[in-house]
Scaffold this active site. Structure first.
Site, PDB file in Angstrom:
ATOM      1  N   ASP A  46       0.734  -1.080  -0.005  1.00  0.00           N
ATOM      2  CA  ASP A  46       0.076  -0.076  -0.093  1.00  0.00           C
ATOM      3  C   ASP A  46       0.834   1.378   0.006  1.00  0.00           C
ATOM      4  O   ASP A  46       0.290   2.397   0.336  1.00  0.00           O
ATOM      5  CB  ASP A  46      -0.866  -0.226   1.111  1.00  0.00           C
ATOM      6  N   TYR A 163      -0.377   1.071  15.271  1.00  0.00           N
ATOM      7  CA  TYR A 163       1.171   1.481  15.540  1.00  0.00           C
ATOM      8  C   TYR A 163       1.214   2.767  16.756  1.00  0.00           C
ATOM      9  O   TYR A 163       0.471   3.740  16.482  1.00  0.00           O
ATOM     10  CB  TYR A 163       1.694   2.011  14.118  1.00  0.00           C
ATOM     11  N   LYS A 194      -2.564  -5.996  13.761  1.00  0.00           N
ATOM     12  CA  LYS A 194      -1.105  -5.904  13.195  1.00  0.00           C
ATOM     13  C   LYS A 194      -0.336  -4.811  14.013  1.00  0.00           C
ATOM     14  O   LYS A 194      -0.927  -3.608  14.351  1.00  0.00           O
ATOM     15  CB  LYS A 194      -1.022  -5.493  11.714  1.00  0.00           C
TER      16      LYS A 194
END
Length: 291
Positions: A46, A163, A194
């Site tokens: 991406d 994140y 993730k």
């Protein structure tokens, strides 16, 4: 590399996780991303939105074919790529969010594609990027909550890229912030999370065990030594991760097909680093031949 039949039952943590049943639509789609062992190797591509057509992403069809033929379980791309490049034969995750590095606030990710558009393109799942600790965290969380609701209506799985990244986070790999980001993704309803590897098997195991959804490890920036990435994946799997999502360290590798095969060996066949570590200038294919 032959992919498993779709009729094979996926890992129980994907379907039920603590006996909580998922919608059948999600279960079917997750089978296209996770193998029956409950693990996955995803190659995210991406990056063209954020940084442009960098090395490895100039010919998307070629790169997708390389990782697909090497056994990657899924690719992750934006809608435009999904519309113009054939990803048949591997799971398709469409990324919904992004921002370019040309803006003053590249960490402020916003929604670029709708869930309905992703469904029309044949997505097996969608992904959303949230920078936890960002000054615009609330905006990203608000968008994600709306995306989750729509995905639940369609039985479409969501992968949350969680994140730790913001002015109060000096170390994005610190266990306490990775744990918080991971738990946040689980708490708000993501089907897969993730996140960053902490650099330590025990601390990452605690993080994996703190949630009841699959946790996959991110690959991070391009490394000078490909073995560093392999070690991260190996150690995270030892800690209980459900797989790896490795982008630049795959598609910018000198041999994307070979490095993908090695990742598959680590994730699905528990290969150890000494078994697959290239020495004395050996090619990856030579190493794979002796495993």
């Amino acid at each position: 590399m032959e992919r498993p039949k779709e009729s094979s039952p996926p890992h129980e943590n994907i379907i039920v996780g603590e006996q909580l049943e998922m919608e059948s639509g999600k279960t079917r789609r997750l089978r296209r991303i996770f193998r029956p062992d409950g693990k996955t190797v995803i190659v995210p591509m991406d990056h063209g939105v954020s940084v442009g057509p960098i090395q490895g992403l100039t010919d998307m069809a070629q790169t997708i074919n390389q990782v697909k033929s090497a056994g990657a379980d899924a690719v992750l791309v934006h809608a435009g790529i999904a519309k113009t490049v054939d990803a048949t034969g591997t799971g398709l995750i469409i990324h919904l969010s992004g921002a370019t590095r040309l803006t003053n606030e590249p960490n402020w990710k916003t929604q670029l594609t709708t869930v309905k558009h992703a469904m029309r393109l044949g997505a097996d799942a969608v992904s959303v990027h949230i920078n936890v600790g960002s000054e615009h965290e609330q905006h990203m969380l608000d968008q994600f909550s709306r995306i989750l609701d729509e995905c639940d209506n369609f039985g479409l799985p969501t992968l949350a890229m969680m994140y730790p990244r913001g002015p109060k986070i000096p170390n994005e790999l610190a266990p306490e912030v990775v744990a918080h980001a991971t738990r946040l993704g689980y708490e708000i309803g993501a089907d897969v999370v993730k996140t960053n590897y902490t650099g330590n098997i025990e601390t990452f195991r605690e993080i994996v065990n703190s949630v009841k959804v699959p946790v996959i490890v991110a690959g991070g920036p391009k490394t000078q030594n490909g073995n560093d990435t392999l070690q991260i994946v190996h150690d995270s799997m030892k800690a209980g991760a459900a797989g790896a999502s490795i982008g630049r360290n795959v598609f910018q590798d000198k041999d994307p097909s070979a490095i993908t095969r090695i990742l598959v060996e680590i994730v699905h066949n528990n290969a150890s680093i000494p078994q697959i570590n290239p020495t004395n200038g050996e090619k990856y294919e030579t190493v794979l031949a002796r495993t």
